[in-house]
Design an enzyme around this catalytic site. Structure first.
Site, mmCIF file in Angstrom:
data_model
loop_
_atom_site.group_PDB
_atom_site.id
_atom_site.type_symbol
_atom_site.label_atom_id
_atom_site.label_comp_id
_atom_site.label_asym_id
_atom_site.label_seq_id
_atom_site.Cartn_x
_atom_site.Cartn_y
_atom_site.Cartn_z
ATOM 1 C CE LYS A 177 -3.580 2.715 0.238
ATOM 2 N NZ LYS A 177 -4.506 2.801 1.361
ATOM 3 C CE LYS A 245 -2.883 8.857 6.659
ATOM 4 N NZ LYS A 245 -2.457 7.498 6.200
#
Length: 304
Positions: A177, A245
Site C-alpha cells: 500500500k 500523511k
C-alpha cells in the site's frame, strides 16, 4: 461464534471510506456495530440499519471481527489498545482486520502483539476511495495467515472487487500500500502541474483533458482527479491531508531503507504547501491551487 459466513463485526471508523464499506456489510447480512467519534457518522450508519457503540471495547465485546478503518497507526493503536480499546474485550481467536495505511513495521509488530493475546491479524489496507467503498468495489492489499483470510472471507466478498493475497506475514500488505501511495500522490501532483501549465499557457483545459485521456500521458489519477479541477469542485472525497500523511510515510520508508525518493519528496512538498495554505481538508485535487495561486489563473473552465 456466529456462522463463519456472517461474522458479527465491530467496525471502527465510519469515515469517507469506512461508512460505505460498513453499509455494504449490512447489505450482505452481517450484523455490524459501528464506532466513530462523529455524531453525524454514527447517525448515518444507524439510519442505514446498523448498530452503534460508544467505544471500540463495547463494540468488540460481542464481535467476531474488529475492522479498523481509521487514518494512521496512532489511531489504530488507540482503537485497539487505548482506553476503551477493542483488544481487551475481543474474544480469543477473534480477528482484527486492519485497513488503515500504516508503516509496514507497525503492521508486523501488531501481528506479533495480537498473536500473543490469542488474536489474529489480517493486514488489509484498501484502495478505491469513497465511490468504490460505496459500490463495494474496493481493492485490498492483504497479508495474513490462511485462517485470517478464511475468517474475513465474507467481509472481503461484500466490500471488494479485487483482493490481492500477498503472503502469510503481517506487514506485506502495508508495504505494498505504501508503494501504491507513492504512485498515487505523485500522479495527482503531476496531473495538477500538467493542467496548470496548460491553463497558464492558454490552452483549453477541457480539450487538454480529453486529449490526455486518450494519450500516453494518461493515468488513473489524471482521469479521476482532473475533472474536479475543471469543475473547481473540491468536495473532499480524499483530502489533501491524507497525502501529506501518506507521502510522509513513503519518505519514512525510503529513509528506513536508505533509498532516495526525490519524486515522492517533491510531491510531498506540494501537498504540504496546499495544506499550509488552508486547503488541507479539501479534496486532494486541490493541490492544483498551489499553482493557481502562484500564477494568478484558474484551471477550471465552463462545460461546453
Amino acid at each position: 461464534m456466529a456462522d463463519k459466513n456472517t461474522p458479527v463485526i465491530a467496525f471502527v471508523g465510519l469515515g469517507s471510506m469506512g461508512l460505505g464499506m460498513a453499509k455494504n456489510l449490512l447489505k450482505h447480512g452481517h450484523k455490524v456495530i459501528g464506532v466513530d467519534p462523529s455524531t453525524a457518522a454514527r447517525d448515518a450508519f444507524a439510519a442505514a440499519g446498523g448498530s452503534v457503540a460508544a467505544t471500540p471495547a463495547e463494540a468488540a465485546a460481542t464481535a467476531d471481527v474488529v475492522i479498523v478503518a481509521v487514518v494512521n497507526a496512532q489511531q489504530v493503536e488507540t482503537v485497539l489498545y487505548g482506553e476503551g480499546g477493542a483488544v481487551a474485550s475481543l474474544r480469543k481467536d477473534g480477528l482484527v482486520m486492519q485497513c488503515a495505511t500504516v508503516p509496514a513495521a507497525f503492521a508486523k509488530s501488531l501481528g506479533t502483539r495480537l498473536a500473543a493475546s490469542g488474536h489474529a491479524l489480517l493486514d488489509a489496507p484498501m484502495s478505491g476511495g469513497r465511490a468504490r467503498a460505496e459500490s463495494g468495489e474496493l481493492t485490498f492489499m492483504a497479508s495474513g495467515a490462511p485462517a485470517a483470510f478464511a475468517a474475513a472471507e465474507s467481509i472481503l466478498s461484500a466490500t471488494s472487487a479485487k483482493v490481492f493475497r500477498l503472503g502469510d506475514a503481517a506487514g506485506i500488505g502495508s508495504l505494498v500500500k505504501t508503494v501504491n501511495q507513492l504512485l498515487a500522490g505523485v500522479h495527482i501532483a503531476t496531473a495538477a502541474e500538467a493542467m496548470a501549465l496548460a491553463a497558464k499557457a492558454g490552452a483549453d483545459t477541457r480539450e487538454v483533458y480529453e486529449v490526455i485521456s486518450a494519450s500516453a500521458g494518461n493515468s488513473w489519477m489524471f482521469g479521476n482527479r482532473v475533472p474536479h479541477m475543471l469543475d473547481d469542485d473540491y468536495t473532499p472525497l480524499s483530502a489533501v491531508e491524507i497525502f501529506v500523511k501518506d507521502l510522509g510515510l513513503v519518505l519514512d520508508t525510503g529513509h528506513e531503507h536508505r533509498l532516495p525518493l526525490p519524486l515522492a519528496a517533491a510531491a510531498h512538498q506540494l501537498f504540504l504547501a496546499a495544506a499550509g495554505a488552508g486547503w488541507g481538508r479539501l479534496d486532494d485535487a486541490a493541490v492544483v491551487k498551489v499553482y493557481e495561486q502562484a500564477g494568478g489563473f484558474k484551471v477550471s473552465s465552463a462545460r461546453k
